[in-house]
Design an enzyme around this catalytic site. Structure first.
Site, PDB file in Angstrom:
ATOM      1  N   LYS A   8       0.846  -1.199   0.000  1.00 40.93           N
ATOM      2  CA  LYS A   8       0.000   0.000   0.000  1.00 40.93           C
ATOM      3  C   LYS A   8       0.888   1.259   0.000  1.00 40.93           C
ATOM      4  CE  LYS A   8      -3.377  -2.690   2.537  1.00 40.93           C
ATOM      5  NZ  LYS A   8      -4.772  -2.704   2.884  1.00 40.93           N
ATOM      6  N   SER A 178      -6.814  -9.497   5.867  1.00 40.46           N
ATOM      7  CA  SER A 178      -6.256  -9.782   7.194  1.00 40.46           C
ATOM      8  C   SER A 178      -5.645 -11.176   7.290  1.00 40.46           C
ATOM      9  CB  SER A 178      -7.318  -9.571   8.274  1.00 40.46           C
ATOM     10  OG  SER A 178      -7.750  -8.228   8.283  1.00 40.46           O
TER      11      SER A 178
END
Ligand code: PEP
Length: 220
Positions: A8, A178
């Site tokens: 990211k 996750s």
């Protein structure tokens, strides 16, 4: 089994700490060269559909290829949520990247509201309707409610969604949301889970390596 780390908009770890790892990394643009130079299989996080032009803030497939980049993520939910990415632009980016010779991981997945309204399959059908099978196309099923939240789909939920996706489009499907060292084994053991797209845990060298080791153990 494919394990990909999405850094990211974080600087991320030292690429040399990952040298030799059988994994993909998708760092921010400024770290692409470092990752390529360290010998890592390196993907961008986004790619435009034109080769060049007046598209401030975008990057093209030929520019990425010139750097030695192997592929690109396309349609990550954060792009869809914050930057106006649509199914149509996902299709344009994917087609152009594949045509240019990049590999693509195209991301799909439903929001919490869509899952609660029983719309998961409709959403996946719509998101996949703009994509076509290609030998260099991989999909990532990333339920939006599980990204960066610590919530994870159960292995059964992931398996169901992956089987549904594969019934619509013939491509390997990674699970994202996750994924951590302690839940990777259950997810990766599912027959239609072909790997993982890892966000937060890919920023920590030990966690990312542990997920890669789990994948290698399950594959062997
Ligand atoms: C992602 O960024 O694609 C992702 C799945 O993030 P996280 O693992 O942090 O949920």
């Amino acid at each position: 089994m494919i394990i990909a780390g999405n850094w990211k908009m974080f600087r991320g770890p030292d690429p040399h700490a990952l040298a030799g790892l059988d994994a993909i990394v998708a760092p921010p643009f400024t770290r692409l060269r470092d990752c390529v130079d360290a010998g890592l299989t390196t993907y961008a996080q986004n790619v435009h559909w034109e080769a060049d032009g007046a598209y401030t803030g975008e990057i093209s497939a030929p520019m990425l290829l010139e750097l030695g980049v192997t592929g690109s993520l396309v349609g990550h939910s954060e792009r869809r949520l914050y930057f106006g990415e649509t199914d149509e632009t996902v299709a344009l980016r994917t087609r152009a990247a594949l045509d240019a010779g990049l590999r693509v991981i195209a991301c799909v997945g439903e929001t919490l509201a869509e899952r609660e309204a029983n719309e998961t399959e409709d959403v996946l059908r719509r998101q996949l309707s703009v994509l076509e099978p290609h030998p260099h196309l991989v999909l990532a099923y990333e339920p939006v409610w599980a990204i960066g939240t610590g919530l994870t789909a159960t292995p059964e939920m992931a398996q169901d969604a992956h089987a549904f996706i594969k019934s619509l489009l013939d491509a390997p499907v990674l699970y994202g949301g996750s994924v951590k060292p302690d839940n990777a084994a259950g997810l990766l053991a599912q027959p239609d889970v072909d790997g993982a797209l890892v966000g937060g845990a890919s920023l920590d060298v030990d966690s990312f390596k542990a997920i890669c080791q789990t994948a290698a153990r399950i594959r062997s």
